[in-house]
Design a protein around this motif. Structure first.
Motif, PDB file in Angstrom:
ATOM      1  N   GLN A 126       0.926  -1.160   0.015  1.00  0.00           N
ATOM      2  CA  GLN A 126       0.160  -0.459   0.082  1.00  0.00           C
ATOM      3  C   GLN A 126       0.948   1.597  -0.400  1.00  0.00           C
ATOM      4  OE1 GLN A 126      -3.193  -0.700   2.767  1.00  0.00           O
ATOM      5  NE2 GLN A 126      -3.242  -2.564   3.098  1.00  0.00           N
ATOM      6  N   ALA A 127       2.139   1.250  -0.069  1.00  0.00           N
ATOM      7  CA  ALA A 127       3.389   2.508   0.677  1.00  0.00           C
ATOM      8  C   ALA A 127       3.305   3.230  -0.524  1.00  0.00           C
ATOM      9  CB  ALA A 127       4.198   2.016   1.704  1.00  0.00           C
ATOM     10  N   PRO A 128       3.481   4.244  -1.467  1.00  0.00           N
ATOM     11  CA  PRO A 128       4.404   4.301  -2.132  1.00  0.00           C
ATOM     12  C   PRO A 128       5.675   4.001  -2.218  1.00  0.00           C
ATOM     13  CG  PRO A 128       3.695   6.195  -0.684  1.00  0.00           C
ATOM     14  CD  PRO A 128       3.212   5.162  -0.302  1.00  0.00           C
ATOM     15  N   GLY A 129       5.941   3.828  -3.576  1.00  0.00           N
ATOM     16  CA  GLY A 129       6.992   2.902  -4.171  1.00  0.00           C
ATOM     17  C   GLY A 129       8.577   2.918  -3.022  1.00  0.00           C
ATOM     18  N   HIS A 130       8.909   4.451  -3.066  1.00  0.00           N
ATOM     19  CA  HIS A 130      10.190   5.050  -2.467  1.00  0.00           C
ATOM     20  C   HIS A 130       9.857   4.852  -1.282  1.00  0.00           C
ATOM     21  CE1 HIS A 130       7.144   8.671  -1.820  1.00  0.00           C
ATOM     22  NE2 HIS A 130       8.566   8.452  -0.230  1.00  0.00           N
ATOM     23  N   LEU A 131       8.645   4.746  -0.460  1.00  0.00           N
ATOM     24  CA  LEU A 131       8.679   4.721   1.098  1.00  0.00           C
ATOM     25  C   LEU A 131       8.621   2.357   0.861  1.00  0.00           C
ATOM     26  CD1 LEU A 131       6.218   6.241   2.384  1.00  0.00           C
ATOM     27  CD2 LEU A 131       8.609   6.502   2.416  1.00  0.00           C
ATOM     28  N   ALA A 132       8.231   1.830   0.686  1.00  0.00           N
ATOM     29  CA  ALA A 132       8.142   0.352   0.834  1.00  0.00           C
ATOM     30  C   ALA A 132      10.038  -0.066   0.124  1.00  0.00           C
ATOM     31  CB  ALA A 132       7.152  -0.388  -0.181  1.00  0.00           C
ATOM     32  N   ALA A 133      10.388   0.732  -1.056  1.00  0.00           N
ATOM     33  CA  ALA A 133      12.050  -0.065  -0.866  1.00  0.00           C
ATOM     34  C   ALA A 133      12.591   0.217   0.126  1.00  0.00           C
ATOM     35  CB  ALA A 133      11.947   1.311  -2.644  1.00  0.00           C
ATOM     36  N   ALA A 134      12.356   1.727   0.798  1.00  0.00           N
ATOM     37  CA  ALA A 134      12.871   1.386   1.867  1.00  0.00           C
ATOM     38  C   ALA A 134      12.605   0.903   3.389  1.00  0.00           C
ATOM     39  CB  ALA A 134      13.538   3.132   2.209  1.00  0.00           C
ATOM     40  N   ILE A 135      11.733  -0.373   3.364  1.00  0.00           N
ATOM     41  CA  ILE A 135      11.352  -1.408   3.887  1.00  0.00           C
ATOM     42  C   ILE A 135      12.798  -2.899   4.414  1.00  0.00           C
ATOM     43  CG2 ILE A 135       9.671  -2.841   5.031  1.00  0.00           C
ATOM     44  CD1 ILE A 135       9.615   0.578   5.204  1.00  0.00           C
ATOM     45  N   ASP A 136      13.467  -3.227   5.155  1.00  0.00           N
ATOM     46  CA  ASP A 136      13.900  -3.915   4.832  1.00  0.00           C
ATOM     47  C   ASP A 136      13.790  -5.157   5.186  1.00  0.00           C
ATOM     48  OD1 ASP A 136      16.694  -5.487   4.962  1.00  0.00           O
ATOM     49  OD2 ASP A 136      17.279  -4.900   6.937  1.00  0.00           O
ATOM     50  N   ARG A 137      13.235  -5.917   4.087  1.00  0.00           N
ATOM     51  CA  ARG A 137      12.244  -7.259   4.271  1.00  0.00           C
ATOM     52  C   ARG A 137      13.597  -8.823   4.365  1.00  0.00           C
ATOM     53  NH1 ARG A 137       7.379  -6.534  -0.069  1.00  0.00           N
ATOM     54  NH2 ARG A 137       6.359  -8.015   1.116  1.00  0.00           N
ATOM     55  N   PRO A 138      12.558  -9.485   5.485  1.00  0.00           N
ATOM     56  CA  PRO A 138      13.279 -10.115   4.893  1.00  0.00           C
ATOM     57  C   PRO A 138      13.045 -11.579   3.439  1.00  0.00           C
ATOM     58  CG  PRO A 138      11.879 -10.912   6.514  1.00  0.00           C
ATOM     59  CD  PRO A 138      11.848  -9.067   6.227  1.00  0.00           C
ATOM     60  N   GLY A 139      14.079 -12.345   3.540  1.00  0.00           N
ATOM     61  CA  GLY A 139      14.229 -13.262   2.311  1.00  0.00           C
ATOM     62  C   GLY A 139      14.283 -12.771   1.108  1.00  0.00           C
TER      63      GLY A 139
END
Length: 57
Positions: A44-57
């Protein structure tokens, strides 16, 4: 919205059109909940904010 059809511990929330609730109790898998929240945010977040999330795997 597949979660709303899974039943306990998921349920259809009374507000919003794309909101599912989750019962929190002694059986709650907190690791799974963290993954669900992160995935939901990243969808749901804007792409640039979602890209800043450290997602496991």
């Amino acid at each position: 919205m597949a979660f709303e059809h899974l039943g306990e511990p998921y349920f259809r929330a009374e507000w919003g059109e794309n909101v599912v609730g989750l019962v929190l109790d002694g059986r709650t898998d907190w690791g799974e909940l963290a993954e669900l929240l992160i995935d939901s945010y990243c969808v749901q977040a804007p792409g640039h904010l979602a890209a800043a999330i450290d997602r496991p795997g």
